[in-house]
Design a protein around this motif. Structure first.
Motif, mmCIF file in Angstrom:
data_model
loop_
_atom_site.group_PDB
_atom_site.id
_atom_site.type_symbol
_atom_site.label_atom_id
_atom_site.label_comp_id
_atom_site.label_asym_id
_atom_site.label_seq_id
_atom_site.Cartn_x
_atom_site.Cartn_y
_atom_site.Cartn_z
ATOM 1 N N LEU A 20 -42.006 -19.047 33.349
ATOM 2 C CA LEU A 20 -41.520 -18.837 31.987
ATOM 3 C C LEU A 20 -41.265 -20.117 31.188
ATOM 4 O O LEU A 20 -41.652 -20.200 30.031
ATOM 5 C CB LEU A 20 -40.218 -18.012 32.021
ATOM 6 C CG LEU A 20 -39.638 -17.648 30.648
ATOM 7 C CD1 LEU A 20 -40.472 -16.572 29.989
ATOM 8 C CD2 LEU A 20 -38.195 -17.187 30.763
ATOM 9 N N LEU A 21 -40.637 -21.100 31.815
ATOM 10 C CA LEU A 21 -40.057 -22.178 31.010
ATOM 11 C C LEU A 21 -41.050 -23.254 30.571
ATOM 12 O O LEU A 21 -40.801 -23.943 29.583
ATOM 13 C CB LEU A 21 -38.886 -22.821 31.763
ATOM 14 C CG LEU A 21 -37.777 -21.834 32.198
ATOM 15 C CD1 LEU A 21 -36.735 -22.548 33.023
ATOM 16 C CD2 LEU A 21 -37.146 -21.176 30.984
ATOM 17 N N PHE A 52 -33.143 -26.795 30.306
ATOM 18 C CA PHE A 52 -32.573 -25.470 30.535
ATOM 19 C C PHE A 52 -31.563 -25.587 31.664
ATOM 20 O O PHE A 52 -31.932 -25.984 32.769
ATOM 21 C CB PHE A 52 -33.674 -24.475 30.915
ATOM 22 C CG PHE A 52 -34.797 -24.410 29.918
ATOM 23 C CD1 PHE A 52 -34.728 -23.548 28.840
ATOM 24 C CD2 PHE A 52 -35.915 -25.217 30.047
ATOM 25 C CE1 PHE A 52 -35.759 -23.483 27.907
ATOM 26 C CE2 PHE A 52 -36.950 -25.171 29.127
ATOM 27 C CZ PHE A 52 -36.869 -24.297 28.055
ATOM 28 N N ILE A 65 -33.678 -16.371 26.747
ATOM 29 C CA ILE A 65 -34.378 -16.810 27.953
ATOM 30 C C ILE A 65 -33.774 -16.141 29.191
ATOM 31 O O ILE A 65 -34.494 -15.721 30.102
ATOM 32 C CB ILE A 65 -34.330 -18.349 28.056
ATOM 33 C CG1 ILE A 65 -35.216 -18.945 26.965
ATOM 34 C CG2 ILE A 65 -34.798 -18.813 29.424
ATOM 35 C CD1 ILE A 65 -35.072 -20.432 26.802
ATOM 36 N N GLU A 125 -30.887 -18.873 21.898
ATOM 37 C CA GLU A 125 -32.141 -19.101 22.624
ATOM 38 C C GLU A 125 -31.899 -18.958 24.134
ATOM 39 O O GLU A 125 -32.700 -18.339 24.845
ATOM 40 C CB GLU A 125 -32.681 -20.492 22.292
ATOM 41 C CG GLU A 125 -34.084 -20.714 22.818
ATOM 42 C CD GLU A 125 -34.594 -22.140 22.563
ATOM 43 O OE1 GLU A 125 -33.877 -22.937 21.936
ATOM 44 O OE2 GLU A 125 -35.700 -22.441 23.020
#
Lengths: 92, 92
Positions: free
Chosen positions: B65-66, B42, A21, A17
């Protein structure tokens, strides 16, 4: 008191993942070859008032339910205490 | 420099996974009615050497994005800097 358990894949375990990303970030123009690792956070309300007892309870939860010790490591924190004061990290 | 983006559901948004984990913890003997909220972390390797530039890049990544700004909020941290020194939180 609130506790936080952060569970992430151990170093060396392929993070698919995270790789996906990283590629998505690159395609959005954030530069090439961005290393991303993904993990999960559990924020848990604890009844304990003592940081030591709360941390040991949090560790119990991480070991018995929240993490897979084969592939994952976890980090324990108490939220709202002095930053970094009550940190417990387990790598093995 | 390493950055960390923590994405979690906004207060008020039902966290079904958190509820399930709370029940599992109760059934494991950790007491009744445990409030758990689940999020994702992340960890991103950043080429920047300036904390300000790194944080603004991290914020861009979180927004573009996140995170899903409708349902989620994010927290930004730089790992390895003084604890709490370079924290950026966004609630709205």
């Amino acid at each position: 008191m609130k506790g936080r358990v952060t569970v992430s894949l151990r170093t060396g375990v392929l993070d698919v993942e995270g790789k996906a990303i990283g590629k998505a970030l690159t395609s959005l123009g954030f530069g090439g070859d961005i290393d991303v690792r993904v993990g999960r956070v559990f924020e848990i309300e604890l009844p304990e008032s003592s940081p030591e007892v709360a941390l040991s309870r949090l560790k119990d939860m991480a070991v018995k339910l929240l993490s897979n010790p084969i592939m994952e490591s976890y980090r324990l924190e108490l939220v709202g205490s002095a930053p970094g004061a009550a940190l417990g990290t387990t790598g093995t």
